[in-house]
Design an enzyme around this catalytic site. Structure first.
Site, PDB file in Angstrom:
ATOM      1  N   LYS A  22     -26.217  -7.864  -0.546  1.00 10.38           N
ATOM      2  CA  LYS A  22     -25.086  -7.771   0.376  1.00 10.38           C
ATOM      3  C   LYS A  22     -24.467  -6.374   0.375  1.00 10.38           C
ATOM      4  CE  LYS A  22     -20.215  -9.092   0.212  1.00 10.38           C
ATOM      5  NZ  LYS A  22     -19.671  -8.144  -0.751  1.00 10.38           N
ATOM      6  N   ASN A  23     -24.151  -5.873  -0.809  1.00 16.20           N
ATOM      7  CA  ASN A  23     -23.383  -4.618  -0.834  1.00 16.20           C
ATOM      8  C   ASN A  23     -24.233  -3.393  -0.498  1.00 16.20           C
ATOM      9  OD1 ASN A  23     -21.010  -5.935  -1.238  1.00 16.20           O
ATOM     10  ND2 ASN A  23     -21.047  -5.736  -3.476  1.00 16.20           N
ATOM     11  N   ARG A  93     -14.658  -5.463   3.589  1.00 18.78           N
ATOM     12  CA  ARG A  93     -14.285  -4.264   2.840  1.00 18.78           C
ATOM     13  C   ARG A  93     -15.113  -3.062   3.326  1.00 18.78           C
ATOM     14  NH1 ARG A  93     -10.091  -2.979   0.570  1.00 18.78           N
ATOM     15  NH2 ARG A  93     -10.299  -1.110  -0.665  1.00 18.78           N
ATOM     16  N   CYS A 117     -12.262  -9.104  -0.014  1.00 17.82           N
ATOM     17  CA  CYS A 117     -11.722 -10.056  -0.984  1.00 17.82           C
ATOM     18  C   CYS A 117     -10.381  -9.600  -1.547  1.00 17.82           C
ATOM     19  CB  CYS A 117     -12.720 -10.229  -2.137  1.00 17.82           C
ATOM     20  SG  CYS A 117     -14.213 -11.076  -1.654  1.00 17.82           S
ATOM     21  N   ARG A 122      -7.118  -2.336  -4.649  1.00 25.10           N
ATOM     22  CA  ARG A 122      -8.269  -1.733  -3.972  1.00 25.10           C
ATOM     23  C   ARG A 122      -7.893  -0.573  -3.040  1.00 25.10           C
ATOM     24  NH1 ARG A 122     -12.421  -6.261  -2.117  1.00 25.10           N
ATOM     25  NH2 ARG A 122     -13.891  -4.702  -2.852  1.00 25.10           N
ATOM     26  N   PRO A 123      -7.282   0.480  -3.601  1.00 28.18           N
ATOM     27  CA  PRO A 123      -6.941   1.636  -2.766  1.00 28.18           C
ATOM     28  C   PRO A 123      -8.198   2.396  -2.321  1.00 28.18           C
ATOM     29  CG  PRO A 123      -6.554   2.125  -5.081  1.00 28.18           C
ATOM     30  CD  PRO A 123      -6.940   0.665  -5.012  1.00 28.18           C
ATOM     31  N   ILE A 124      -8.046   3.279  -1.330  1.00 27.39           N
ATOM     32  CA  ILE A 124      -9.189   4.124  -0.918  1.00 27.39           C
ATOM     33  C   ILE A 124      -8.845   5.613  -1.081  1.00 27.39           C
ATOM     34  CG2 ILE A 124     -10.242   2.422   0.633  1.00 27.39           C
ATOM     35  CD1 ILE A 124      -9.034   4.113   2.988  1.00 27.39           C
ATOM     36  N   ASP A 125      -7.942   5.878  -2.013  1.00 27.16           N
ATOM     37  CA  ASP A 125      -7.499   7.268  -2.204  1.00 27.16           C
ATOM     38  C   ASP A 125      -8.654   8.209  -2.574  1.00 27.16           C
ATOM     39  OD1 ASP A 125      -7.255   5.575  -4.633  1.00 27.16           O
ATOM     40  OD2 ASP A 125      -6.856   7.498  -5.603  1.00 27.16           O
ATOM     41  N   GLN A 126      -9.651   7.706  -3.316  1.00 29.80           N
ATOM     42  CA  GLN A 126     -10.758   8.587  -3.728  1.00 29.80           C
ATOM     43  C   GLN A 126     -11.679   8.929  -2.554  1.00 29.80           C
ATOM     44  OE1 GLN A 126     -10.837   9.992  -6.933  1.00 29.80           O
ATOM     45  NE2 GLN A 126      -8.837   8.996  -6.793  1.00 29.80           N
ATOM     46  N   ASP A 305     -18.599  -8.703 -10.226  1.00 32.41           N
ATOM     47  CA  ASP A 305     -18.933  -9.670  -9.169  1.00 32.41           C
ATOM     48  C   ASP A 305     -19.670 -10.901  -9.708  1.00 32.41           C
ATOM     49  OD1 ASP A 305     -17.823  -7.820  -7.515  1.00 32.41           O
ATOM     50  OD2 ASP A 305     -19.699  -7.110  -6.647  1.00 32.41           O
ATOM     51  N   ILE A 327     -12.101  -4.128 -13.876  1.00 32.56           N
ATOM     52  CA  ILE A 327     -12.171  -3.452 -12.579  1.00 32.56           C
ATOM     53  C   ILE A 327     -11.002  -3.851 -11.664  1.00 32.56           C
ATOM     54  CG2 ILE A 327     -13.660  -2.897 -10.590  1.00 32.56           C
ATOM     55  CD1 ILE A 327     -15.058  -2.225 -13.234  1.00 32.56           C
ATOM     56  N   ARG A 397     -19.576 -15.391   3.616  1.00 35.12           N
ATOM     57  CA  ARG A 397     -19.593 -13.931   3.803  1.00 35.12           C
ATOM     58  C   ARG A 397     -20.712 -13.284   2.992  1.00 35.12           C
ATOM     59  NH1 ARG A 397     -14.682 -11.180   1.874  1.00 35.12           N
ATOM     60  NH2 ARG A 397     -16.164  -9.518   2.152  1.00 35.12           N
TER      61      ARG A 397
HETATM   62  C1  EPZ Z   1     -17.624  -2.518  -4.164  1.00 37.91           C
HETATM   63  O1  EPZ Z   1     -16.254  -2.531  -3.840  1.00 37.91           O
HETATM   64  C2  EPZ Z   1     -18.130  -3.879  -3.775  1.00 37.91           C
HETATM   65  N1  EPZ Z   1     -17.896  -4.081  -2.363  1.00 37.91           N
HETATM   66  C3  EPZ Z   1     -17.434  -4.948  -4.575  1.00 37.91           C
HETATM   67  O2  EPZ Z   1     -18.050  -6.170  -4.244  1.00 37.91           O
HETATM   68  C4  EPZ Z   1     -17.610  -4.681  -6.070  1.00 37.91           C
HETATM   69  O3  EPZ Z   1     -16.785  -5.563  -6.800  1.00 37.91           O
HETATM   70  C5  EPZ Z   1     -17.188  -3.246  -6.416  1.00 37.91           C
HETATM   71  O4  EPZ Z   1     -17.865  -2.305  -5.556  1.00 37.91           O
HETATM   72  C6  EPZ Z   1     -17.471  -2.878  -7.868  1.00 37.91           C
HETATM   73  O5  EPZ Z   1     -18.825  -3.032  -8.141  1.00 37.91           O
HETATM   74  C7  EPZ Z   1     -18.714  -3.509  -1.479  1.00 37.91           C
HETATM   75  O6  EPZ Z   1     -19.671  -2.843  -1.810  1.00 37.91           O
HETATM   76  C8  EPZ Z   1     -18.441  -3.776  -0.049  1.00 37.91           C
HETATM   77  P1  EPZ Z   1     -14.901   0.361  -6.098  1.00 37.91           P
HETATM   78  P2  EPZ Z   1     -15.409  -1.185  -3.804  1.00 37.91           P
HETATM   79  O7  EPZ Z   1     -14.442   1.384  -5.135  1.00 37.91           O
HETATM   80  O8  EPZ Z   1     -16.278  -0.090  -3.297  1.00 37.91           O
HETATM   81  C9  EPZ Z   1     -10.597   1.496  -7.850  1.00 37.91           C
HETATM   82  C10 EPZ Z   1     -18.151  -8.536  -4.081  1.00 37.91           C
HETATM   83  O9  EPZ Z   1     -17.730  -9.592  -4.600  1.00 37.91           O
HETATM   84  N2  EPZ Z   1     -10.541   2.453  -6.756  1.00 37.91           N
HETATM   85  O10 EPZ Z   1     -16.065   0.653  -6.964  1.00 37.91           O
HETATM   86  O11 EPZ Z   1     -14.152  -1.460  -3.064  1.00 37.91           O
HETATM   87  C11 EPZ Z   1     -10.544   0.063  -7.358  1.00 37.91           C
HETATM   88  O12 EPZ Z   1      -9.208  -0.373  -7.172  1.00 37.91           O
HETATM   89  C12 EPZ Z   1     -17.299  -7.343  -4.047  1.00 37.91           C
HETATM   90  O13 EPZ Z   1     -19.277  -8.440  -3.537  1.00 37.91           O
HETATM   91  C13 EPZ Z   1      -9.491   3.346  -6.670  1.00 37.91           C
HETATM   92  O14 EPZ Z   1      -8.574   3.338  -7.482  1.00 37.91           O
HETATM   93  O15 EPZ Z   1     -15.144  -0.991  -5.335  1.00 37.91           O
HETATM   94  C14 EPZ Z   1     -11.258  -0.687  -8.448  1.00 37.91           C
HETATM   95  O16 EPZ Z   1     -10.373  -0.954  -9.501  1.00 37.91           O
HETATM   96  C15 EPZ Z   1     -15.877  -7.491  -4.258  1.00 37.91           C
HETATM   97  N3  EPZ Z   1      -9.475   4.238  -5.622  1.00 37.91           N
HETATM   98  C16 EPZ Z   1     -12.294   0.326  -8.937  1.00 37.91           C
HETATM   99  O17 EPZ Z   1     -11.850   1.614  -8.481  1.00 37.91           O
HETATM  100  C17 EPZ Z   1     -10.461   4.299  -4.705  1.00 37.91           C
HETATM  101  O18 EPZ Z   1     -10.390   5.154  -3.798  1.00 37.91           O
HETATM  102  C18 EPZ Z   1     -13.702   0.108  -8.428  1.00 37.91           C
HETATM  103  O19 EPZ Z   1     -13.677  -0.032  -7.008  1.00 37.91           O
HETATM  104  C19 EPZ Z   1     -11.522   3.408  -4.793  1.00 37.91           C
HETATM  105  C20 EPZ Z   1     -11.541   2.482  -5.831  1.00 37.91           C
END
Ligand code: EPZ
Length: 438
Positions: A22-23, A93, A117, A122-126, A305, A327, A397
Site C-alpha cells: 500500500k505505502n 495521507r 489515519c 503527523r505534521p509535515i514540517d520536514q 503499522d 512513532i 483503505r
Molecule cells: C508513513 O506515514 C506511512 N503512510 C504510515 O503508514 C507509517 O505508519 C509511517 O510512514 C511510518 O512508517 C504512508 O506511507 C502513506 P512519517 P508518514 O513521516 O509518512 C513525524 C499505515 O498504517 N513527522 O515517517 O506520515 C511524525 O509525526 C500508515 O499504513 C514529523 O514530525 O510517516 C511521526 O511521529 C499509518 N514531521 C514520525 O515523524 C514531518 O514533517 C514518522 O512519520 C513528518 C513526520
C-alpha cells in the site's frame, strides 16, 4: 452501515497470496506525474487508497486507466498543478506526495492538507523544510499548502526526524532540480528503495535509497516508465499474526521475507514457528504465545503499522507483555474496543501493559483507523462467539480482498451492509448460522 461479522475460534490454515505494498503504491502513483506521457504501474493492491488516488489524478487532468485491478496506466501529459478536490485529498495521507511531484514538474503546487489515519499529530514540517531548502516558498492557507519556486536548486538537507513521507516527497521535488541534493537522516523503509527504483527507471539519478543518506543529481526531464510494486509486508505481518493468534498454520506467498525480519523475530520470541524460503513464509501458531516486549521503531525496527495486530496476539500471552510505541502519540486509541472483548490492557501514554488472558469473547466493536481495524478483525478471529466490526471502510483503505483471503484459510466471516449480507446468503450460511448477539 457496513460491518464484518466474524465467528471466531477457527485456526487459520492454508495459503494467502500477499498483494502489492500500500505505502509503496500510493507513493509511486504520484511519482508518475513527474513525466509527460504514460507510465504503467503493476502489482498495485486493490484497495481504497489506490482508488482514491486514481480519482485525484483524474481530477487534475491525468488520463488514468486500470486494465486490470493490479495495473494502472497514468498519462500525466496534460495535468495542472492546482489540486482542488479537497474531500478526496483529505481521505488519504499520501496526497502529500502531490506537493513534491507537482513542485518538481511545475515549480508550483497547491494541494489540500492530507488526511489519513487519526493516530497522532503527523505534521509535515520536514517536507516543507526540504522544499524551502530547494528554493521554494511555502505557505498554508485555507486548508491548502502552496509551494512555489522560480527555480529549484539542489541543496544539503538534514531531516530532524527520519520521516518516510518527507524523504520521498523531497526526492520528488529534487529529481528535476538544478544540481545535486544530499538528503541526510533519511527513512530507510523498503518502499523508499522501491520508489527510487521507479524514479531511476524514469531517468532520475537517485543513489543511496535504503540508507540514511540519499544523493539526487537533478536531470532536465524524466520519461514515462513501467514499474512493479513490491509486496506489502504489513499485509503479510497482519496475516502472520492472525495465523499465530488463532493457533493456525498458514503459508504467505509473494513476500520478501527479509522485509519481515523484525516481525518474524518477535513472533519466534512468542513461540511461533516461522519457516521461510525464497518468496514465502510459513507461520505455525501455538496454543498460547509467550509474553514478550515490543518496541516500535523506524525500519528495520518493528513497524508501528504492525503493532496493533501484535498487541492482539499478546492479549492471550502467558504472562505480561509491554508494548512501547515510539512513532505516534495515539496508536493505542482502539484499546477500549479490545477491552470489550475481555482483554486486560493498561495504557499509560505510549506504553501498553498487556496481561494475557485465556479467552477473548466476541463483541460489537468499532474500527477507528486502518491498523486498529485490522487488529479488531484478528481479535474477532481469535475470540469465542461472534464479533461485529463496524468502521470497516478504514480497513478497506489498506487491505485487498480481505474476506476472500481470510475465508480461503478457513476463517468464518461475512460482510453485511445495513443488515444484508454482501456475499449472498449461501456463502454466508456458516457465518450467519452462528451470528448471535455477541
Ligand atoms: C508513513 O506515514 C506511512 N503512510 C504510515 O503508514 C507509517 O505508519 C509511517 O510512514 C511510518 O512508517 C504512508 O506511507 C502513506 P512519517 P508518514 O513521516 O509518512 C513525524 C499505515 O498504517 N513527522 O515517517 O506520515 C511524525 O509525526 C500508515 O499504513 C514529523 O514530525 O510517516 C511521526 O511521529 C499509518 N514531521 C514520525 O515523524 C514531518 O514533517 C514518522 O512519520 C513528518 C513526520
Amino acid at each position: 452501515m457496513t460491518e464484518l461479522h466474524i465467528v471466531g475460534g477457527n485456526p487459520l490454515s492454508g495459503e494467502i497470496e500477499v498483494g502489492g505494498r500500500k505505502n509503496s503504491a500510493v507513493a509511486a502513483i504520484p511519482a508518475a506525474i513527474l513525466a509527460e506521457g504514460a507510465s504503467v504501474l503493476e502489482n498495485l493492491p486493490a484497495i481504497g487508497d489506490v482508488a482514491t488516488y486514481s480519482n485525484i489524478l483524474s481530477s487534475i487532468g491525468a488520463k488514468v486507466q486500470r486494465p486490470t485491478w493490479s495495473q494502472m496506466k497514468i498519462d500525466a501529459t496534460n495535468i495542472q498543478p492546482d489540486v482542488t478536490p479537497l474531500e478526496e485529498v483529505k481521505k488519504i495521507r499520501a496526497s502529500y506526495y502531490l506537493l513534491g511531484a507537482l513542485l518538481g514538474r511545475f515549480q508550483y503546487a497547491r494541494v489540500g492538507l492530507p488526511g489519513g489515519c487519526d493516530i497522532g499529530q503527523r505534521p509535515i514540517d520536514q517536507h516543507l523544510k526540504g522544499f524551502r531548502a530547494l528554493g521554494a516558498d511555502t505557505r498554508i492557507a485555507h486548508g491548502e499548502v502552496i509551494a512555489q519556486a522560480d527555480k529549484l536548486r539542489g541543496a544539503h538537507i538534514y531531516l530532524d526526524v527520519a520521516s518516510v513521507g518527507a524523504t520521498i516527497n523531497i526526492m520528488y521535488a529534487a529529481v528535476l532540480a538544478e544540481g545535486t541534493t544530499v538528503l541526510e537522516n533519511c527513512a530507510k523503509e523498503p518502499h523508499i528503495v522501491d520508489v527510487a527504483n521507479f524514479l531511476n527507471a524514469m531517468g532520475a539519478r537517485v543513489v543511496g535509497a535504503g540508507t540514511d543518506t540519499i544523493k539526487i543529481r537533478g536531470v532536465e526531464s524524466l520519461a514515462p516508465a513501467e514499474h512493479a510494486i513490491i509486496p506489502d509486508e504489513i499485509e503479510a505481518a497482519t496475516y502472520a499474526v492472525a495465523a499465530a493468534a488463532t493457533g493456525g498454520d498458514v503459508i504467505l506467498r509473494g513476500v520478501v521475507p527479509k522485509h519481515l525480519d523484525s516481525v518474524s523475530a518477535k513472533l519466534r520470541e512468542a513461540g511461533v514457528i516461522i519457516e521461510e524460503n525464497g518468496d514465502w513464509i510459513r507461520v505455525i501458531g501455538n496454543d498460547r504465545p509467550n509474553a514478550i516486549n515490543v518496541k516500535t521503531l523506524p525500519y528495520p525496527g518493528f513497524p508501528t503499522d504492525a503493532m496493533p495486530q501484535m498487541l492482539v496476539l499478546l492479549c492471550r500471552g502467558r504472562g505480561t507483555s509491554v508494548i512501547s510505541e515510539s512513532i505516534y502519540e495515539t496508536r493505542f486509541n482502539h484499546v477500549s474496543e479490545l477491552q470489550r472483548m475481555g482483554t486486560r490492557i493498561h495504557v499509560e501514554g505510549r506504553t501498553a501493559v498487556v496481561e494475557g488472558v485465556e479467552t477473548l469473547h466476541g463483541a460489537p466493536v468499532k474500527a477507528s483507523n486502518l491498523r486498529a481495524g485490522a487488529s479488531l478483525v484478528i481479535a474477532g478471529l481469535v475470540a469465542e462467539g461472534t464479533t461485529r466490526v463496524s468502521g470497516i471502510e478504514h480497513v478497506d483503505r489498506g487491505y485487498e480482498f480481505l474476506e476472500e483471503k481470510l475465508r480461503g484459510v478457513n476463517a468464518r466471516l461475512c460482510r453485511h451492509s445495513d443488515g444484508v449480507s454482501e456475499q449472498g446468503e449461501a456463502d454466508c450460511q456458516t457465518t450467519a448460522a452462528n451470528i448471535g448477539d455477541g
